[in-house]
Enzyme design. Structure first.
Site: not given
Ligand code: GLA
Length: 396
Positions: A127, A181, A231
């Site tokens: 993460g 990210d 997700y």
């Molecule tokens: C992942 C995704 C991001 C974002 C986060 C949650 O890291 O790649 O784009 O949506 O989850 O905030």
């Protein structure tokens, strides 16, 4: 030293040649606050880490890219005449890179043949955007070589690199992710966090003065195999919610456009309880990001910590992306001395928490949280006390 070692490894694997060795690097990120808001056109507040992906590469004057990585035996050879080959989609390692090559080609870049050695210093699937670090470093490396080949002297557009990384993640890895990210990996700056408005793509680098506190990242070490389907499911629920609210608030183009006040006025239009919970999280999380940026700019870490705790609560109870492991880490951390705030970071379903801890309490924090988590969950967490770092760059 680290780079020299990597170069030695590279030569061992690929042999010596007169072509120059080049080094590119991009970091992972820790999101301080603003979770599951990016794909809703909302606000995020991540910081780039010093850990990430480093690539040593050398042009090979062939129409092939060869890739290896320091911690796996995998060897991937990509035929640049046939980038769409099905087998590249199913690689255990290397598919993100092929996705990036395709995205760059689409934007008019030439992919120059080279031999590459990757080294990742982030935990995979933790993460902390280890995949964005791979994508952005790869994009930067190939875009740089392409610009040189075509005698273009302007610097590589790092925001474009972030989008190429996102395209790869979406199309090659099945995660319909937002831009946070890759943006943080491309545009981060040491000792700063990035406030990003994901609809307008406007950003502000906010100096991170933590006043004697440390950012402590704690990894649940939980494997999260169902993460991508969950997700995408959350995304769908937000879209449903927005379709309903749009009828009430026609000027809104995404959930990020809707204020807390507007939402409170119109939320009764959403009758599905799950959808209402998801949307409530997004609307209030956006508000928490704005308040956090203000708090940090004013040096008010106490308020920021409280907002982090509220964010975790919302992700646990309304967005339902935490689970026992993340909840144990965050809620137990919040009880420890010297902790200003603690929350899950990233997509959830496993992965890490981020805590702001007074420096003199960091050792005690690690010791106590380790003990409590291990006795409750049955295996230990791991801890990273990392510095913030710079975004994607060539290391000369
Ligand atoms: C992942 C995704 C991001 C974002 C986060 C949650 O890291 O790649 O784009 O949506 O989850 O905030």
């Amino acid at each position: 030293m680290y780079i020299d070692d990597l170069k030695v490894k590279f030569i061992k694997l690929y042999g010596a040649s007169s072509e120059e060795l080049r080094v590119f690097s991009s970091p992972g990120r820790v999101n301080l606050i603003g979770e599951h808001t990016d794909y809703n056109g909302g606000f995020v507040f991540p910081a780039a880490l010093s850990l990430g992906t480093t690539i040593v590469l050398r042009k090979n004057n062939e129409n092939k890219v060869r890739m290896r990585v320091t911690d796996l035996p995998d060897f991937v050879e990509v035929d640049l005449n046939d980038l769409n080959k099905e087998e590249y989609r199913n690689l255990r390692w290397g598919n993100y890179q092929v996705g990036v090559m395709l995205a760059l080609k689409e934007k008019g870049y030439d992919i120059v043949g080279c031999d590459m050695l990757y080294d990742d210093t982030l935990p995979h699937g933790g993460g902390l955007s280890s995949s964005a670090a791979i994508e952005v470093s790869t994009a930067l490396a190939f875009a740089t070589l392409s610009n040189e080949k075509n005698v273009k002297t302007e610097p590589v557009d790092m925001i474009e690199m972030a989008f190429c990384g996102q395209t790869s993640e979406r199309e090659f890895c099945g995660v319909n992710c937002g831009i946070m990210d890759q943006f943080a990996s491309a545009m981060g700056k040491k000792e700063h966090a990035i406030y990003l408005d994901c609809k307008k793509m406007e950003y502000d680098l906010v100096p991170l003065s933590l006043k004697g506190c440390k950012i402590v990242i704690t990894n649940t070490n939980k494997k999260h195999s169902l993460a991508s389907s969950k997700y995408n499911e959350r995304r769908g629920e937000c879209e449903k919610g927005f379709e309903i609210l749009k009828k009430e608030i026609p000027s809104a183009t995404c959930l990020g456009d809707i204020s807390v006040e507007e939402f409170e006025e119109h939320k009764s239009a959403i009758t599905d309880e799950t959808v209402l919970k998801r949307v409530t999280h997004v609307i209030y999380e956006d508000d928490r990001v704005l308040k956090s940026v203000e708090a940090l700019k004013g040096g008010d870490l106490e308020t920021f910590g409280k907002l982090m705790n509220a964010s975790h609560d919302s992700l646990s109870k309304l967005y339902e992306v935490t689970g026992e492991e993340l909840d144990t880490l965050a809620y137990e951390a919040q009880k420890l001395p010297g902790v200003l705030g603690s929350r899950m970071t990233g997509a959830g379903f496993g992965g890490c928490t981020v805590s702001i801890v007074k420096e003199e309490f960091v050792d005690e924090f690690i010791e106590k949280l380790d003990r409590t988590y291990t006795s409750k969950i049955g295996y230990p967490p791991s801890f990273i006390v990392d510095e913030t770092g710079d975004g994607g760059r060539e290391i000369k």
